[in-house]
Write an enzyme that holds these catalytic residues in place. Sequence first.
Site, PDB file in Angstrom:
ATOM      1  N   LYS A 142      25.274  -6.329 -36.322  1.00 13.29           N
ATOM      2  CA  LYS A 142      24.435  -7.185 -35.493  1.00 13.29           C
ATOM      3  C   LYS A 142      24.831  -6.964 -34.036  1.00 13.29           C
ATOM      4  O   LYS A 142      26.010  -6.731 -33.736  1.00 13.29           O
ATOM      5  CB  LYS A 142      24.667  -8.642 -35.903  1.00 13.29           C
ATOM      6  CG  LYS A 142      23.740  -9.652 -35.263  1.00 13.29           C
ATOM      7  CD  LYS A 142      24.004 -11.053 -35.840  1.00 13.29           C
ATOM      8  CE  LYS A 142      23.077 -12.101 -35.249  1.00 13.29           C
ATOM      9  NZ  LYS A 142      23.283 -13.434 -35.863  1.00 13.29           N
ATOM     10  N   SER A 172      19.257 -15.695 -37.486  1.00  7.24           N
ATOM     11  CA  SER A 172      19.148 -14.795 -36.344  1.00  7.24           C
ATOM     12  C   SER A 172      19.544 -13.359 -36.668  1.00  7.24           C
ATOM     13  O   SER A 172      19.277 -12.461 -35.876  1.00  7.24           O
ATOM     14  CB  SER A 172      20.040 -15.310 -35.212  1.00  7.24           C
ATOM     15  OG  SER A 172      21.387 -15.336 -35.629  1.00  7.24           O
ATOM     16  N   SER A 192      22.199 -18.319 -40.260  1.00  2.00           N
ATOM     17  CA  SER A 192      21.688 -17.073 -39.680  1.00  2.00           C
ATOM     18  C   SER A 192      21.929 -15.821 -40.513  1.00  2.00           C
ATOM     19  O   SER A 192      21.388 -14.771 -40.212  1.00  2.00           O
ATOM     20  CB  SER A 192      22.263 -16.861 -38.283  1.00  2.00           C
ATOM     21  OG  SER A 192      21.522 -17.596 -37.350  1.00  2.00           O
TER      22      SER A 192
END
Lengths: 470, 474
Positions: A60, A135, A159
């Site tokens: 990420k 996310s 997330s």
Amino acid sequence: MIKELREDRGNVEKNVRGAYEEAQRLQEKLNAVVTFADIDTQLKELPEDGLMRGVPIALKDNVSTKGLRTTAESNILWNYVPVFNAHIVDKLKAAGAVVIAKTNMDELAMGGTNLSAYSGPTHNPYDLARMTGGSSGGSAALVAAGVVPMAIGSDTGDSVRKPAAFCGIVGVKPTYGRISRYGILPYASSLDHVGYFTRSIEDACIALQVLAGRDDRDMTSSFREVPDYSAELNSDMHGKKIAVLGNVVRNLKNPQTIAAFNHVMDELKARGAQVDVYDFDEDLMKAILPAYYLIANCEATSNHSNLDGIRFGNVQKGETMEELMKNTRTNGFGPLIKKRFVIGSYGLFEENQERLFRKAQKVRRKIVDAMKDCLKEYDAVMAPASDNPAPYLDDNSADELSANYLIVENYMAMGNFSGYPSMTVPMGFADDLPLGLNMTCRPFEETTMFDFGKAIEEITGSKDMKAEVE
Amino acid sequence: MEYEATIGIEIHCQMKTVTKMFSGAPCTYGRKANTAVNEIDLGMPGTLPCLNMEAVRKAIMACTGLHLTIDPLVKFDRKNYYYSDLPKGFQITQQFHPIGKNGYVVIDTGEGPRKIRINRIHMEEDTAKQFHLKTKTLLDFNRSGTPLIEIVSEPDMHNGQEAEAYVEALRRTLYYLGVSDCRMEEGSMRCDVNISIAPKGSGKLGVKNEIKNMNSISNIGKAVDYEINRQKTVLENGGEIFQETRRFDEKTGTTVMMRRKEGTVDYKYFPEPNIFPIRLDPEWIKDIQDNMPELPEVREERYSREYGLSAHDISILIANKEISDFFEKVMEYSDNAKGVCNWLLGDVSGWLNRHEMSIENCVLLPENLAKLVKMVDDGRINGKQAKELVDDLMEGKDPEGAAKERGMEQVSDEGALRAMVVSVLDANPQAIEDFKAGKDRAVGFLVGQVMKASRGKANPGVVNTLIKEELKNR
């Protein structure tokens, strides 16, 4: 997959390059990648051995990578290149993993849709018109599309676990302190966890083996020994006690979700588990989201005060230092971020702090106490991760005050409040779109969590399941 | 109208640790800008604080030396504000649970010793240093993250002298404990002084002004006295005092307004989430307290008891820890404390000042100073000669050898001196007559004659005695 790739020693370069090229091929469709990494150097520097030797992975874009741009999908960091590696990057590289890309996410990890990314949303590999959830959407998409067997995410509210559900993969958020947060761009420090995605429980075991362990640079990281997760994996359900989260199940509307969940529960019972419906105080459950929202935004507004353009980032000019900072921040953050900062500041003001931020902390404690009570009796708390499969990218139909929204769509922050290990696994399909099941266990009992996950994987046959992207 | 001033002082003191408060970068002074920093000191995204337990140890020593109650549960909070010298956009401090509460120091005032109460001591981190140039501002992050303690007094002082004595007392204690090097001129000790005045006996407090930027202890007294007079003049002329931050201007000896304070700033303090509360082991605290360096007030008492020095000598000796430490080394070889003390505070200090050196980096040996004092005491050389030996002594030479080299060893041998006395008396019959006629100064004259005959080497004390003896026989 990780074991197979590791043992395929003759084809390391082919496997890594293949993943890299596949990610590039899918980029136009998924928009899962922010920055592609230099795989050649990594292949040259590959260690002789390691649990993930030659395994292509993705990170990420809030994971600091030395010399590799790390934007967290925010304009303010669009040119930011860290001078140091996050702790987990060093660990993954030492284990032989090869980072192929930094992945798309909600701006600064604040969001659950992946729509707030500066470079635009990630598309769901099962249906490009739908969202991945967020996310950690980019990482979820790459794992779901079969590009990499493992990708790192971060989980502050859900997330990792929400996009795992929407993308039909395993999403793990281990116990707070199990994995060092050093070098992960923060959202809300007391809720932030490093998490990850895989397509099987076996891979989840290997990944945690590599990622977990004490790091002196993160004072909240645990000194506990890291067990051999793979060796301890055991899907025998005899004597296991499961609490079904009544507050969630009762507020479900989607009959396919209800059916899929009930099917899994029935099968677990058939395998010898005891399954009971367990209710938490309904008002307490409804308070999770507002309490979460306050704590997260209060911590976030402080955590991101370092983004001022003075030392790094997308600096804007100004006549004075103050003006420079103001211009940089005004230009650098998206509207949702600004909204959250305003709310966070408001909650921290001296005249508001007691009735907002501190009160939210009290709610948090009450919820954690209730979870502790529940897990004294049960080995896991389970419920669907969402009522419906992934929404369309332009869907804004959520009724934000309904119990369905407040509880069903947002209860997973309980796992962040408590820091208890929590994981989402695939549990079936609704209209050909994946559905997820979430479970939470006692602190540092990831082994128990993986045992449940393995049993469910056997029930659903979801091992190594991937989406075919056309 | 008579006014009374009320003064409270906040002191920021850098703790002497190898590394910073929350990072592994070294604490330095005077190094090239931005070479003693790491990603934590620069507030890079994703960095986390890691508490330096050595700083906690030093803070515990400070609290103990200043009689504060220690909170064994160490907690930190964030103070949030935007400023270019504050890399994280917040400072990690101890707003809600300071490590120490409710202590005091004793100061000497004109009316005897007085307790000044200390409200709290808390730990925090220093900011970067800014250099404002005409068209730009330069930032040096070497200082960023240096461990600090902030010491907050109660408003117990009323004039410049007391303020100065308070800071001096703190400086002395922190320096003796090795908590800080307390160099105001280098900024490792910084004072903010709050002053307000109100009509005497009114029981009220006036509007307070804060004075910063004093780079020596003596400037504190000057600044405070100036500020009290300034406020008095304003009020006497019917003016109004505004809450201001002022700085002391050394050149003019005045305080100058920097900015007016309007309302209070909301720092949005909240507990630091990245550092869980730390329960200190009581054994660890006790071990620190049991093994602390000697406190200055304990040393004072010991000097009085062991060496019988006067309070005045003791206070001057102890004001400089290195001189005082050296004094003790000399005393291992000497039994004349007063003599050693005089030498150290007099000729030795004078020599060091002239050569811009300090006692720890000069080559003077303690045993040599003891020897010199003894030579004078034994009458082997006189005081004037001893002074001539200071250069040799300070260059590391043995004073005995040096005295011989310079041919100044006194003759104290009675036999040799008596022969000299007899021949001088024989040569000066008039002086003997004068003595018998009751003129005592004749003795002085005769001593002078013997000294002259011995070319200054005779021990005048012995000569004096011998002359008196011989005169009786005439």
